[in-house]
Design a protein around this motif. Sequence first.
Motif, PDB file in Angstrom:
ATOM      1  N   LYS A   1       0.850  -1.192   0.000  1.00  0.00           N
ATOM      2  CA  LYS A   1       0.000   0.000   0.000  1.00  0.00           C
ATOM      3  C   LYS A   1       0.883   1.238   0.000  1.00  0.00           C
ATOM      4  N   THR A   2       0.269   2.372  -0.214  1.00  0.00           N
ATOM      5  CA  THR A   2       0.978   3.645  -0.127  1.00  0.00           C
ATOM      6  C   THR A   2       0.293   4.494   0.935  1.00  0.00           C
ATOM      7  N   CYS A   3       1.033   5.461   1.443  1.00  0.00           N
ATOM      8  CA  CYS A   3       0.448   6.355   2.442  1.00  0.00           C
ATOM      9  C   CYS A   3       1.020   7.752   2.278  1.00  0.00           C
ATOM     10  N   THR A   4       0.317   8.709   2.792  1.00  0.00           N
ATOM     11  CA  THR A   4       0.761  10.092   2.796  1.00  0.00           C
ATOM     12  C   THR A   4       1.078  10.472   4.229  1.00  0.00           C
ATOM     13  N   THR A   5       2.252  11.070   4.431  1.00  0.00           N
ATOM     14  CA  THR A   5       2.663  11.502   5.767  1.00  0.00           C
ATOM     15  C   THR A   5       3.195  12.925   5.687  1.00  0.00           C
ATOM     16  N   ARG A   6       3.391  13.528   6.831  1.00  0.00           N
ATOM     17  CA  ARG A   6       4.085  14.811   6.928  1.00  0.00           C
ATOM     18  C   ARG A   6       4.776  14.863   8.278  1.00  0.00           C
ATOM     19  N   ARG A   7       5.839  15.638   8.357  1.00  0.00           N
ATOM     20  CA  ARG A   7       6.579  15.790   9.612  1.00  0.00           C
ATOM     21  C   ARG A   7       5.965  16.951  10.394  1.00  0.00           C
ATOM     22  N   LEU A   8       5.668  16.718  11.652  1.00  0.00           N
ATOM     23  CA  LEU A   8       5.027  17.717  12.501  1.00  0.00           C
ATOM     24  C   LEU A   8       6.037  18.725  13.044  1.00  0.00           C
ATOM     25  N   GLU A   9       5.598  19.951  13.200  1.00  0.00           N
ATOM     26  CA  GLU A   9       6.378  20.957  13.930  1.00  0.00           C
ATOM     27  C   GLU A   9       6.347  20.577  15.407  1.00  0.00           C
ATOM     28  N   LYS A  10       7.299  21.095  16.190  1.00  0.00           N
ATOM     29  CA  LYS A  10       7.427  20.683  17.587  1.00  0.00           C
ATOM     30  C   LYS A  10       6.131  20.880  18.378  1.00  0.00           C
ATOM     31  N   SER A  11       5.478  22.029  18.226  1.00  0.00           N
ATOM     32  CA  SER A  11       4.252  22.277  18.999  1.00  0.00           C
ATOM     33  C   SER A  11       3.145  21.294  18.607  1.00  0.00           C
ATOM     34  N   GLU A  12       3.037  21.001  17.310  1.00  0.00           N
ATOM     35  CA  GLU A  12       2.051  20.011  16.847  1.00  0.00           C
ATOM     36  C   GLU A  12       2.411  18.626  17.387  1.00  0.00           C
ATOM     37  N   TYR A  13       3.708  18.322  17.351  1.00  0.00           N
ATOM     38  CA  TYR A  13       4.198  17.024  17.808  1.00  0.00           C
ATOM     39  C   TYR A  13       3.837  16.791  19.273  1.00  0.00           C
ATOM     40  N   ILE A  14       4.068  17.791  20.115  1.00  0.00           N
ATOM     41  CA  ILE A  14       3.722  17.653  21.534  1.00  0.00           C
ATOM     42  C   ILE A  14       2.224  17.452  21.682  1.00  0.00           C
ATOM     43  N   GLN A  15       1.441  18.219  20.943  1.00  0.00           N
ATOM     44  CA  GLN A  15      -0.022  18.077  21.024  1.00  0.00           C
ATOM     45  C   GLN A  15      -0.454  16.677  20.602  1.00  0.00           C
ATOM     46  N   GLU A  16       0.134  16.166  19.530  1.00  0.00           N
ATOM     47  CA  GLU A  16      -0.215  14.824  19.056  1.00  0.00           C
ATOM     48  C   GLU A  16       0.271  13.741  20.022  1.00  0.00           C
ATOM     49  N   LEU A  17       1.416  13.956  20.660  1.00  0.00           N
ATOM     50  CA  LEU A  17       1.869  13.007  21.684  1.00  0.00           C
ATOM     51  C   LEU A  17       0.901  12.979  22.863  1.00  0.00           C
ATOM     52  N   LYS A  18       0.380  14.139  23.229  1.00  0.00           N
ATOM     53  CA  LYS A  18      -0.613  14.189  24.310  1.00  0.00           C
ATOM     54  C   LYS A  18      -1.864  13.403  23.914  1.00  0.00           C
ATOM     55  N   LYS A  19      -2.313  13.581  22.668  1.00  0.00           N
ATOM     56  CA  LYS A  19      -3.472  12.806  22.188  1.00  0.00           C
ATOM     57  C   LYS A  19      -3.157  11.313  22.189  1.00  0.00           C
ATOM     58  N   LYS A  20      -1.945  10.979  21.733  1.00  0.00           N
ATOM     59  CA  LYS A  20      -1.537   9.575  21.678  1.00  0.00           C
ATOM     60  C   LYS A  20      -1.488   8.985  23.082  1.00  0.00           C
ATOM     61  N   SER A  21      -1.048   9.760  24.059  1.00  0.00           N
ATOM     62  CA  SER A  21      -1.005   9.248  25.434  1.00  0.00           C
ATOM     63  C   SER A  21      -2.413   8.940  25.925  1.00  0.00           C
ATOM     64  N   GLN A  22      -3.362   9.786  25.577  1.00  0.00           N
ATOM     65  CA  GLN A  22      -4.754   9.531  25.963  1.00  0.00           C
ATOM     66  C   GLN A  22      -5.284   8.278  25.270  1.00  0.00           C
ATOM     67  N   GLU A  23      -4.969   8.135  23.984  1.00  0.00           N
ATOM     68  CA  GLU A  23      -5.388   6.955  23.219  1.00  0.00           C
ATOM     69  C   GLU A  23      -4.827   5.680  23.854  1.00  0.00           C
ATOM     70  N   GLU A  24      -3.531   5.702  24.168  1.00  0.00           N
ATOM     71  CA  GLU A  24      -2.902   4.511  24.753  1.00  0.00           C
ATOM     72  C   GLU A  24      -3.428   4.236  26.155  1.00  0.00           C
ATOM     73  N   LEU A  25      -3.690   5.288  26.929  1.00  0.00           N
ATOM     74  CA  LEU A  25      -4.260   5.094  28.261  1.00  0.00           C
ATOM     75  C   LEU A  25      -5.647   4.483  28.166  1.00  0.00           C
ATOM     76  N   THR A  26      -6.448   4.959  27.238  1.00  0.00           N
ATOM     77  CA  THR A  26      -7.789   4.390  27.032  1.00  0.00           C
ATOM     78  C   THR A  26      -7.691   2.916  26.660  1.00  0.00           C
ATOM     79  N   GLU A  27      -6.751   2.587  25.769  1.00  0.00           N
ATOM     80  CA  GLU A  27      -6.572   1.181  25.389  1.00  0.00           C
ATOM     81  C   GLU A  27      -6.118   0.342  26.578  1.00  0.00           C
ATOM     82  N   TYR A  28      -5.265   0.904  27.433  1.00  0.00           N
ATOM     83  CA  TYR A  28      -4.861   0.194  28.649  1.00  0.00           C
ATOM     84  C   TYR A  28      -6.077  -0.049  29.553  1.00  0.00           C
TER      85      TYR A  28
END
Length: 108
Positions: free
Chosen positions: A21-48
């Motif tokens: 398959k193919t996919c489209t990605t982009r590299r996040l700026e630091k502020s976006e990256y931190i925000q997305e890591l915070k979302k990811k932490s919530q996602e992983e906590l919910t899965e836990y």
Amino acid sequence: MPIYNKLVRDHIPAVIERAGKTCTTRRLEKSEYIQELKKKSQEELTEYLQASDDESALEELADLLEVIHALAKCHGADIEEVERIRERKAEERGGFGERIFLVEVQDA
């Protein structure tokens, strides 16, 4: 074509390509990256929280720990620094091993 718009692990694009398959990605700026890591932490906590057995729970805890490693780096530290802070706090205030559940505090 599914649209995800979420932070993924570094090797996921290669995994997708190996699946033909193919996919489209982009590299996040630091502020976006931190925000997305915070979302990811919530996602992983919910899965836990939804894990139904020890094996699944440990998998999700490992995912949470990976996010914590990344967040520590974003804040100018590493996991060893986070661990030193954790140890200091445990020394000062204790950990959670005693399973103490505070019910009430009354003024003297």
